[in-house]
Design an enzyme around this catalytic site. Structure first.
Site, PDB file in Angstrom:
ATOM      1  N   GLY A 127       0.819  -1.199   0.000  1.00 52.44           N
ATOM      2  CA  GLY A 127       0.000   0.000   0.000  1.00 52.44           C
ATOM      3  C   GLY A 127       0.855   1.252   0.000  1.00 52.44           C
ATOM      4  CB  THR A 187       0.550   4.407   4.578  1.00 46.99           C
ATOM      5  OG1 THR A 187      -0.055   5.572   4.010  1.00 46.99           O
ATOM      6  CG2 THR A 187       1.141   4.761   5.927  1.00 46.99           C
ATOM      7  CG  ASP A 214      -6.129  -1.721  -3.208  1.00 47.80           C
ATOM      8  OD1 ASP A 214      -6.341  -1.533  -4.424  1.00 47.80           O
ATOM      9  OD2 ASP A 214      -6.177  -0.791  -2.381  1.00 47.80           O
TER      10      ASP A 214
END
Length: 263
Positions: A8, A10, A109
């Protein structure tokens, strides 16, 4: 054992499955400046500390929304685990009819979450992934991925208040019991917490209205780093599944076992 990796903006979340059991999972910072060797040492040491050695990993599957890491991480996997990873892309089978105008534009995702939600809970379903960005996805009972909505996440919103205003401070994102607060920090915390809670419920309600779905027959699943904080007080019967994406990667790996064996 199967190593599953979700990259991802972060965080990078990864876990190890023994057959269908998730035996360990980890979360590290997603840093595009790290080299493949730096990532290799992080993965190797974390897994080794958990009693899992590199030679025990039989295969690896990766989903990513960070294109700049999709040379670094596969290179790391080849060097440190001696495996060529399976990458979640449109070449794989998902048993999912993606009704996006451009199916290849759907984030990996979101596809992985949709597959996991259908397998674990059934459709129709709405999936809310609360991370750096917040995504809402709608999937019907016939395995049609209908699309959804994307918002800035709560972390981005909090950082924007700090960086784009002169006097508002950087704050910790926490629950506030009351909307009305009497100091600046608590007022920001209240606005973010209650604002996102109400927004999430409002979008769910609007999506069900558009599709003609009913709350008692629609599975609503939340996942991602802030899922527990922002959806546990929802007016809907919310399923909080922090491991949804990792489960989806395992399921997709199993769905494509014939293709994978021919690599």
């Amino acid at each position: 054992m199967l190593l599953v990796i979700d990259v991802g903006n972060t965080s990078i979340v990864f876990g190890v499955y023994h057959e269908k059991e998730l035996i360990q999972n980890f979360r590290i910072a997603s840093d595009q400046k790290r080299t493949s060797d730096e990532y290799g040492l992080i993965f190797y040491n974390l897994l080794s500390h958990a009693g899992i050695e590199a030679n025990q990993i039989d295969d690896v599957i990766v989903s990513s929304v960070v294109p700049n890491l999709m040379h670094t991480l596969p290179s790391m996997i080849i060097k440190y685990f001696n495996r060529r990873p399976i990458i979640v892309n449109m070449d794989l089978n998902y048993d999912l009819n993606i009704l996006y105008d451009n199916p290849s534009a759907v984030g990996a995702d979101r596809i992985v979450n949709a597959v996991a939600a259908l397998e674990k809970y059934g459709g129709p379903c709405i999936i809310i992934d609360i991370g750096t960005a917040m995504t809402f996805c709608a999937v019907d009972g016939k395995r049609n991925y209908l699309g959804g909505a994307i918002f800035p996440g709560i972390g981005i919103s909090a950082e924007a208040l700090f960086s784009r205003t002169s006097k508002l401070p950087r704050i910790e994102i926490i629950k506030k019991d009351r909307v009305i607060q009497t100091d600046t920090v608590s007022s920001i915390q209240s606005g973010l917490y209650h604002g996102f809670n109400l927004m999430i419920d409002g979008i769910i309600e609007k999506m069900m209205e558009e599709e003609g779905w009913q709350a008692d027959t629609t599975n609503i699943i939340s996942t991602g780093g802030f899922s527990a904080l922002l959806t546990h007080e929802s007016k809907f019967d919310m399923i909080i599944d922090r491991d949804l994406t990792l489960e989806g990667l395992r399921i997709i790996y199993e769905m494509n076992s014939d293709v994978i064996l021919k690599r």
